[in-house]
Design an enzyme around this catalytic site. Structure first.
Site, PDB file in Angstrom:
ATOM      1  N   SER A  24     -29.669   2.674 -42.498  1.00 24.26           N
ATOM      2  CA  SER A  24     -28.281   2.380 -42.127  1.00 24.26           C
ATOM      3  C   SER A  24     -27.405   3.628 -42.204  1.00 24.26           C
ATOM      4  CB  SER A  24     -27.716   1.279 -43.033  1.00 24.26           C
ATOM      5  OG  SER A  24     -27.853   1.642 -44.392  1.00 24.26           O
ATOM      6  N   ASN A 111     -27.151  -3.389 -54.523  1.00 26.56           N
ATOM      7  CA  ASN A 111     -26.567  -4.637 -54.038  1.00 26.56           C
ATOM      8  C   ASN A 111     -25.106  -4.810 -54.466  1.00 26.56           C
ATOM      9  OD1 ASN A 111     -29.065  -4.997 -53.004  1.00 26.56           O
ATOM     10  ND2 ASN A 111     -29.687  -6.650 -54.379  1.00 26.56           N
ATOM     11  N   THR A 156       6.800 -22.490 -18.056  1.00 21.69           N
ATOM     12  CA  THR A 156       5.686 -23.336 -18.500  1.00 21.69           C
ATOM     13  C   THR A 156       4.805 -23.464 -17.259  1.00 21.69           C
ATOM     14  OG1 THR A 156       6.814 -25.382 -17.901  1.00 21.69           O
ATOM     15  CG2 THR A 156       7.093 -24.643 -20.172  1.00 21.69           C
ATOM     16  N   HIS A 157       3.518 -23.507 -17.460  1.00 28.38           N
ATOM     17  CA  HIS A 157       2.560 -23.521 -16.327  1.00 28.38           C
ATOM     18  C   HIS A 157       2.750 -22.304 -15.418  1.00 28.38           C
ATOM     19  CE1 HIS A 157       1.980 -27.818 -17.384  1.00 28.38           C
ATOM     20  NE2 HIS A 157       3.298 -27.786 -17.538  1.00 28.38           N
ATOM     21  N   SER A 278      -4.986   5.379  -9.088  1.00 25.47           N
ATOM     22  CA  SER A 278      -6.229   5.015  -8.424  1.00 25.47           C
ATOM     23  C   SER A 278      -6.747   6.240  -7.695  1.00 25.47           C
ATOM     24  CB  SER A 278      -5.966   3.883  -7.436  1.00 25.47           C
ATOM     25  OG  SER A 278      -6.951   3.873  -6.425  1.00 25.47           O
ATOM     26  N   LYS A 284      -0.783   3.344  -6.336  1.00 22.70           N
ATOM     27  CA  LYS A 284      -1.063   2.525  -7.516  1.00 22.70           C
ATOM     28  C   LYS A 284      -0.693   3.177  -8.844  1.00 22.70           C
ATOM     29  CE  LYS A 284      -4.424  -0.309  -7.445  1.00 22.70           C
ATOM     30  NZ  LYS A 284      -4.614  -1.741  -7.676  1.00 22.70           N
ATOM     31  N   ASN A 286      -1.688   1.712 -12.445  1.00 19.69           N
ATOM     32  CA  ASN A 286      -2.378   0.580 -13.063  1.00 19.69           C
ATOM     33  C   ASN A 286      -2.091   0.457 -14.557  1.00 19.69           C
ATOM     34  OD1 ASN A 286      -3.615  -0.021 -10.599  1.00 19.69           O
ATOM     35  ND2 ASN A 286      -5.284   1.428 -11.000  1.00 19.69           N
ATOM     36  N   GLU A 291      -4.687  -3.911 -19.976  1.00 18.55           N
ATOM     37  CA  GLU A 291      -5.935  -4.515 -19.463  1.00 18.55           C
ATOM     38  C   GLU A 291      -7.091  -4.285 -20.431  1.00 18.55           C
ATOM     39  OE1 GLU A 291      -6.411  -4.173 -14.845  1.00 18.55           O
ATOM     40  OE2 GLU A 291      -5.337  -2.410 -15.549  1.00 18.55           O
ATOM     41  N   TYR A 318     -28.851 -11.360 -52.415  1.00 21.04           N
ATOM     42  CA  TYR A 318     -28.840 -10.347 -51.363  1.00 21.04           C
ATOM     43  C   TYR A 318     -30.062 -10.490 -50.459  1.00 21.04           C
ATOM     44  CZ  TYR A 318     -28.928  -5.912 -48.882  1.00 21.04           C
ATOM     45  OH  TYR A 318     -28.962  -4.967 -47.893  1.00 21.04           O
ATOM     46  N   GLN A 323     -27.316  -5.972 -44.227  1.00 18.79           N
ATOM     47  CA  GLN A 323     -27.011  -4.617 -43.764  1.00 18.79           C
ATOM     48  C   GLN A 323     -26.384  -4.660 -42.362  1.00 18.79           C
ATOM     49  OE1 GLN A 323     -29.632  -1.234 -44.766  1.00 18.79           O
ATOM     50  NE2 GLN A 323     -30.078  -1.127 -42.601  1.00 18.79           N
ATOM     51  N   LYS A 326     -22.243  -4.285 -41.251  1.00 13.58           N
ATOM     52  CA  LYS A 326     -21.362  -3.118 -41.147  1.00 13.58           C
ATOM     53  C   LYS A 326     -20.913  -2.798 -39.733  1.00 13.58           C
ATOM     54  CE  LYS A 326     -23.238  -1.608 -45.337  1.00 13.58           C
ATOM     55  NZ  LYS A 326     -24.080  -2.834 -45.248  1.00 13.58           N
TER      56      LYS A 326
END
Ligand code: ARG
Length: 458
Positions: A24, A111, A156-157, A278, A284, A286, A291, A318, A323, A326
């Protein structure tokens, strides 16, 4: 340097690929500082309790401090054969100070050591996440304060419903993040108990002083059951649940920012610093940042499910499965920190197009409910009022008018109960300010919430 610390019972070396597969160190090395901090506290306690001599404790602590410097200077060579951060550091200690270094692990197991390291590390990260979360809340409150007179359509909606203040909309998110901050604080509080002393699973035969170590490391107390202590990852799960909820909120805000910055809504403009162009379409700009944050909510939910699935069905105590805790935890921490940091700055720098917001509210029949409520004050049952206003809206659509542009005579085609004073009820401000109970969108109510939020943030 890479002689196994547990090699005594083995006659054959570990298979190379197994070594790689079970190690690890590639990811747990990020906990090095906490591993050393915990070991210094443990060694000091061993000295105080005469389990080792004071001088041995001092030698061990000095060696550990040097190792910390080596790691921070990039001079430490992490070894895959030594599996994890705990054994990498311990092996280096023995290499540096000789066999006395082998006394560090007295009364301790990896442990309880790993349970300690994760808690110390996560506790620090929680504290820095709390600061970023607060920064974001401040940015939202600042936008609210700057937009106490900005009227927008409430939806709403995703259909225009009733006018609300932009400030009110910002403070809706403030409330979500306030709850998230509460969840984070709860998680920290429950987590802040010292696990060291649980040993491998049953505790230790040495006369250790857990309370002293707890106090030294800033814990509120010590855990009460050794089996539970080494097999508990609830704190990581709780943190990931907090994070999943937070990302859900960030994703909702992201979605609105994406919509609002489109040419179709045109409610806000994000600073150029948070957008990209873009490669083919020159017009554009963006909204990549919202996003991406919306997208990153997926991995954070996934991490929560990974941890829950990892822990289900594990027998006490344990198990090496653990392990696997993490990487999901670390990825969650990184994702949440990055998302909060970038959002705090982006919200602070967002330009709000007040005229466009107002125009959208004025042209979406957002005050229709107010006309119905007005009719009710004139004694008309609400259901009939609803019908009257429905017809009024249809008339507006057919004649290209907004509600507040109608003359009293036009209103009266639908109900003779409507009088001159109707115009006092159908402006955007009148509609907004009529909703003045606590939690409503009236300017007075929202301004009071801004003050309250600023007090909460202090
Ligand atoms: N690298 C291990 C982990 O992350 C540390 C604890 C190992 N304990 C053990 N008995 N193998 O869980």
């Amino acid at each position: 340097m890479s002689k196994k610390l547990w090699g005594g019972r083995f006659t054959q070396p570990t298979d190379k690929f197994v070594e790689e597969f079970t190690a690890s160190i590639d990811f747990d090395q990020r906990m090095y500082r906490y591993d050393i901090q915990g070991s210094i506290a443990h060694a000091t306690m061993l000295g105080r309790q005469n389990i080792i001599t004071e001088q041995e404790a001092e030698q061990i602590c000095a060696g550990l401090s040097e190792i910390l410097d080596e790691i921070e200077a990039g001079q430490f060579e992490f070894s895959l054969a030594l599996e994890d951060i705990h054994m990498n550091i311990e092996a280096r200690l023995i290499e540096k100070i000789g066999s006395v270094g082998g006394k560090l692990h007295t009364g301790r197991s990896r442990n309880d050591q790993v349970a300690l390291d994760i808690r110390l590390y996560l506790r620090d990260e929680i504290d820095s996440i709390a600061v970023w979360l607060e920064q974001l809340q401040r940015a939202l409150v600042q936008q609210a304060q700057d937009n106490l007179d900005t009227v927008m359509p409430g939806f709403t909606h995703l259909q225009t419903a009733q006018p609300v203040l932009f400030a009110h909309h910002m403070l809706a998110y403030y409330q979500m993040f306030l709850r998230d901050a509460g969840r984070l604080a709860d998680c920290r509080k429950r987590m802040n108990q010292l696990p060291l002393g649980a040993g491998a699973l049953a505790g230790t035969t040495f006369p250790i002083d857990r309370e002293w170590v707890a106090e030294t490391l800033g814990f509120d107390g010590v855990t009460r059951n050794s089996l539970d202590t080494v097999s508990d990852r609830d704190f990581a799960i709780e943190f990931c649940a907090f994070a999943a909820t937070l990302m859900m909120h960030l994703s909702r805000l992201s979605e609105e920012l994406v919509l609002w910055s489109s040419a179709e809504f045109d409610f806000i403009e994000l600073s150029d610093a948070f957008c990209t162009g873009s490669s083919i379409m020159p017009q554009k700009k963006n909204p990549d940042v919202p996003e991406l944050v919306r997208g990153k909510s997926g991995r954070v939910y996934g991490n929560l499910v990974s941890l829950l699935t990892l822990m289900k069905s594990l027998p006490l105590a344990y198990n090496k499965d653990m392990q696997e805790d993490k990487e999901p935890l670390f990825d969650t921490i990184d994702t949440v920190k990055g998302s909060l940091k970038i959002f705090a700055d982006m919200i602070a720098e967002m330009t709000v197009k007040a005229d466009n917001l107002r125009h959208a509210a004025a042209h979406g029949f957002s005050t229709a409910t107010d006309v119905a409520d007005y009719c009710v004050t004139k004694g008309i049952p609400f259901r009939d009022a609803h019908e009257i206003v429905g017809k009024t809206v249809r008339y507006c659509i057919e004649n290209g008018k907004s509600i507040d542009e109608l003359t009293v005579e036009e209103f009266q085609q639908f109900s003779p109960a409507i009088e001159d004073d109707i115009h006092d009820f159908v402006t955007l401000e009148a509609s907004v300010n009529a909703r003045s109970a606590t939690g409503g969108t009236a300017r007075s109510a929202v301004a009071a919430e801004v003050v309250r939020a600023l007090q909460e943030l202090d």
